[in-house]
Design an enzyme around this catalytic site. Structure first.
Site, mmCIF file in Angstrom:
data_model
loop_
_atom_site.group_PDB
_atom_site.id
_atom_site.type_symbol
_atom_site.label_atom_id
_atom_site.label_comp_id
_atom_site.label_asym_id
_atom_site.label_seq_id
_atom_site.Cartn_x
_atom_site.Cartn_y
_atom_site.Cartn_z
ATOM 1 N N TYR A 211 0.954 -0.885 -0.502
ATOM 2 C CA TYR A 211 -0.088 -0.018 0.320
ATOM 3 C C TYR A 211 1.086 0.951 -0.054
ATOM 4 O O TYR A 211 1.823 0.909 -0.450
ATOM 5 C CB TYR A 211 -0.727 -0.354 0.782
ATOM 6 N N CYS A 390 -12.084 -16.593 2.751
ATOM 7 C CA CYS A 390 -13.056 -14.801 3.642
ATOM 8 C C CYS A 390 -12.626 -14.005 2.335
ATOM 9 O O CYS A 390 -12.997 -13.124 1.844
ATOM 10 C CB CYS A 390 -11.558 -14.538 4.835
ATOM 11 N N ALA A 436 -21.220 -30.288 5.634
ATOM 12 C CA ALA A 436 -22.032 -29.838 5.756
ATOM 13 C C ALA A 436 -23.509 -30.025 7.136
ATOM 14 O O ALA A 436 -23.759 -30.185 8.119
ATOM 15 C CB ALA A 436 -23.809 -30.150 4.274
ATOM 16 N N GLU A 455 -24.201 -41.575 8.777
ATOM 17 C CA GLU A 455 -23.018 -42.366 8.415
ATOM 18 C C GLU A 455 -23.156 -43.228 7.319
ATOM 19 O O GLU A 455 -22.994 -44.090 8.736
ATOM 20 C CB GLU A 455 -22.147 -41.594 8.537
#
Length: 691
Positions: A211, A390, A436, A455
């Site tokens: 920056y 993110c 999920a 499962e």
């Protein structure tokens, strides 16, 4: 290792931080055009303060609206109007015993041209139209913005001198005038004054990650011939004037940190003569200390070398700690550093070894806002898996008026939601123990439902097991471990080797059924004469069901699954050719992932063919057609591996639906093929929808 060192206090200037745990600046897009702390933003930061962090540092906060806006929804300290809103943010942080510093920032050449000069217009238009402007803007920008950027029909970003645009930012770059530099110095100083007036505890100047402040340090981006360029002292003049101005206006008792890129890391890209290296980074750090700053926050790289400051999954934790260690050995002020810390043990070790004084846990605090308290109390920590969702989601969502998300923490941006705990022991069945299913399970249990997970295989993880199988992807397995830990903490029952069916589900008499069975690879039929059993999918390869060694292999599809499967194959001495219908490799894939894996694939002599569609298959060759020219090519191979996507597993769902199972909800890949974030976010939505 004993992590007690993490919970000892230490001062930055005259400000005592209760522990060594810092949440460093990370833009997530929770603000608004004005740059005020919104309710969502304050909820987000307060949750991390509540979670035990000793010091919270805000996201990049602009000091100038015309050339210095890094995002539409970015915090701002460019106006006195920010003082009162920032005071509320500070109060909310302080009530949990944490301190808050504001990071002052200007993007320089790393700005997106769409933002140059548009923020003042956006602020005025939003007020005038009472919110209609933003709704219109976020409809137009995703369609028009990329075209304007690609054709460079946007204003130029600014830099110390005219130089090439930053990788990823693109656009054009112009040199700042002498008058503009003087104005920006005053902008930084005025912003610090406002921060102090708001009751925040200090400021950090962002002279890292490529920056503007760092651009003045670098001989690559600063080629000025006046008093702001040339010699080391001249290249430091911009930040010198800012620091001296802040000291004059705010006093020596107002803490001031500089975040510094210690090494621009061009050497890692094979460009050793570009920018500056660690030796000069240390020199800058010592010079900054001589100006009287209170701490140095050591980081690295910039947009041109993106992966060396915001690492993808392949990087080893602590790989760049040598930079912080070298600077700490040369200065006598506290050193903060991130250093890709991914465990409490690593954090404590790096403090005990004298590498740093404070641990900056950025993405770990997104993944687990209660990281500090969970470590202190010996509870499960949700680890960041370095998937980069993110930043990718923040960048993509910024153009539609939304914010960043986290793949492992579905609460991000929803910290203020009413998370009711009214399950009252009512039964919910979850089918499937992938990302999920396990996420839904522990969230349901947190809501006080009684949860059983069925499962069909002998282990949890589902598609995560495939994602963790390629080289350098082991961090993905952390998510399986952490989800299982959260399920255990919340008394979730998981039954393995249990094939669900309508009769079994009915025997539980559940009030809801969460269907999280996942997906299976797409395996289409092709023209030609071939043995179908010898056409393999990425799943066959990554599960080890099929082991191909020392062969000529064609991989069809260059998405990340295809590229990672290719790397897996090259590790077994295979000669791989990747075929892609689009005109580029890994289309629509976040650039950091491509930049990470492609050098390794090329080093293994992997070949890539774009604009090539698979047309015919035979036992020892394939025929592909160029999607632009129509020309056909024969490629002789020993094995064919398909990575052409996946489709939801639907058979059991249809059975349950036909059997009259009520309140049946699909999540994750069972709902729509996606990535980890889609799995965890759809799980959250399903859980929150239950009364």
């Amino acid at each position: 290792m004993n992590e007690s060192i993490l919970f000892t206090p230490m001062k930055i200037g005259n400000c005592e931080i209760k522990n060594r745990i810092v949440m460093p600046p990370m833009l997530m897009g929770f603000s608004d055009f004005q740059g005020f702390p919104t309710q969502k933003l304050m909820d987000y930061y307060e949750e991390r303060a509540k979670g035990g962090a000793g010091l919270i540092m805000t996201e990049i906060t602009r000091v100038n609206d015309m050339t210095g806006a890094g995002a539409f929804a970015q915090l701002s300290a460019s106006s006195d109007k920010c003082i009162v809103p920032f005071r509320e943010l500070a109060d909310r942080i302080h009530k949990h015993g944490a301190k808050i510093f504001v990071q002052l920032h200007h993007p320089g050449r790393q700005n997106v041209g769409l933002l140059v000069g548009t923020v003042p217009l956006s602020i005025a238009s939003e007020k005038l139209t009472r919110g209609a402007y933003s709704r219109m803007l976020y409809k137009i920008v995703p369609k028009v913005g990329p075209k304007l950027l690609n054709k460079n029909i946007v204003p130029s970003s600014v830099a110390p001198s005219k130089c090439p645009p930053a990788y990823f930012a693109g656009g054009r770059v112009r040199a700042l005038s002498h008058r503009e530099i003087l104005g920006l110095e005053q902008d930084f100083i005025n912003a610090a004054v406002r921060v102090k007036k708001s009751g925040c505890d200090g400021v950090e100047l962002h002279a890292a990650h490529g920056y503007l402040l760092q651009q003045f340090f670098s001989p690559y981006t600063n080629q000025r011939t006046d008093e702001y360029g040339g010699s080391f002292e001249n290249r430091c003049r911009f930040i010198t004037n800012i620091i001296e101005g802040i000291r004059e206006k705010c006093g020596n008792d107002f803490p001031l940190i500089v975040r510094l890129t210690a090494d621009e890391c061009y050497s890692y890209l094979g460009q050793p003569n570009k920018g500056y290296k660690l030796e000069e980074g240390v020199k800058i750090a010592k010079y900054l200390e001589s100006l009287g700053i209170d701490a140095i926050d050591v980081s690295s790289a910039g947009y041109d070398t993106f992966n060396y400051w915001l690492e993808p999954v392949s990087f080893e934790p602590g790989w760049r700690k040598y930079m912080a260690k070298e600077i700490k050995s040369q200065v006598n002020i506290p050193v903060l550093a991130a250093n890709l810390i991914r465990s409490p043990e690593q954090a404590a070790q790096q403090i005990n070894e004298g590498i740093q004084d404070f641990v900056s846990l950025g993405r770990p605090h997104i993944a687990d806002p209660h990281w500090a308290n969970n470590v202190k109390e010996g509870k499960q920590v949700r680890r960041c898996i370095c998937c980069l969702n993110c930043i990718e989601s923040m960048q993509n969502n910024a153009f539609i008026g939304s914010h960043g998300t986290c793949a492992v923490n579905p609460f991000v941006g929803k910290e203020g939601d009413d998370f009711k705990q009214n399950g009252d022991g009512r039964k919910v069945i979850v089918i499937g123990a992938g990302a999920a299913g396990l996420t839904a399970a522990y969230l349901l249990a947190m809501r006080k439902f009684s949860v059983t997970v069925l499962e069909k295989s002998d282990k949890a993880g589902g598609q995560l097991n495939l994602a963790a199988a390629p080289p350098h992807k082991a961090k993905i397995s952390w998510l399986i471990e952490d989800l299982l830990g959260l399920c255990k903490e919340n008394n979730v029952e998981i039954i393995y080797n249990k094939e669900a069916n309508a009769e079994l589900i009915k025997s539980y008499d559940p009030i809801a059924v969460i269907y999280a069975v996942g997906s299976k690879p797409i395996k289409p039929k092709f023209k030609g004469n071939y043995d179908e059993s010898k056409i393999y999918t990425f799943e066959d390869i990554l599960t080890g069901k099929t082991d191909i060694v020392d062969s000529n292999v064609a991989v069809i599809g260059s998405g990340m699954t295809g590229l990672e499967t290719s790397e897996y194959l090259t590790e077994r001495n295979n000669r791989v050719t990747v075929f892609e219908m689009a005109d580029s490799i890994a289309p629509n894939t976040w650039m950091q992932h491509i930049d990470d894996i492609m050098p390794r694939l090329k080093a293994k002599s992997t070949r890539f063919k774009t604009n090539e569609e698979l047309i015919e298959v035979y036992d020892n060759k394939i025929i592909s057609e160029n999607t632009k020219t129509g020309a056909r090519t024969e490629t002789y191979i020993d094995a064919l591996v398909l990575s052409m996507g996946s489709k939801p597993e639907e058979n059991l769902f249809d059975e349950l639906k036909n059997a009259g199972i009520s309140n049946l909800m699909t999540i994750g890949d069972s709902q729509k093929i996606g990535r980890i974030h889609n799995a965890t976010s759809t799980a959250y939505d399903a859980v929150m929808s239950l009364d």
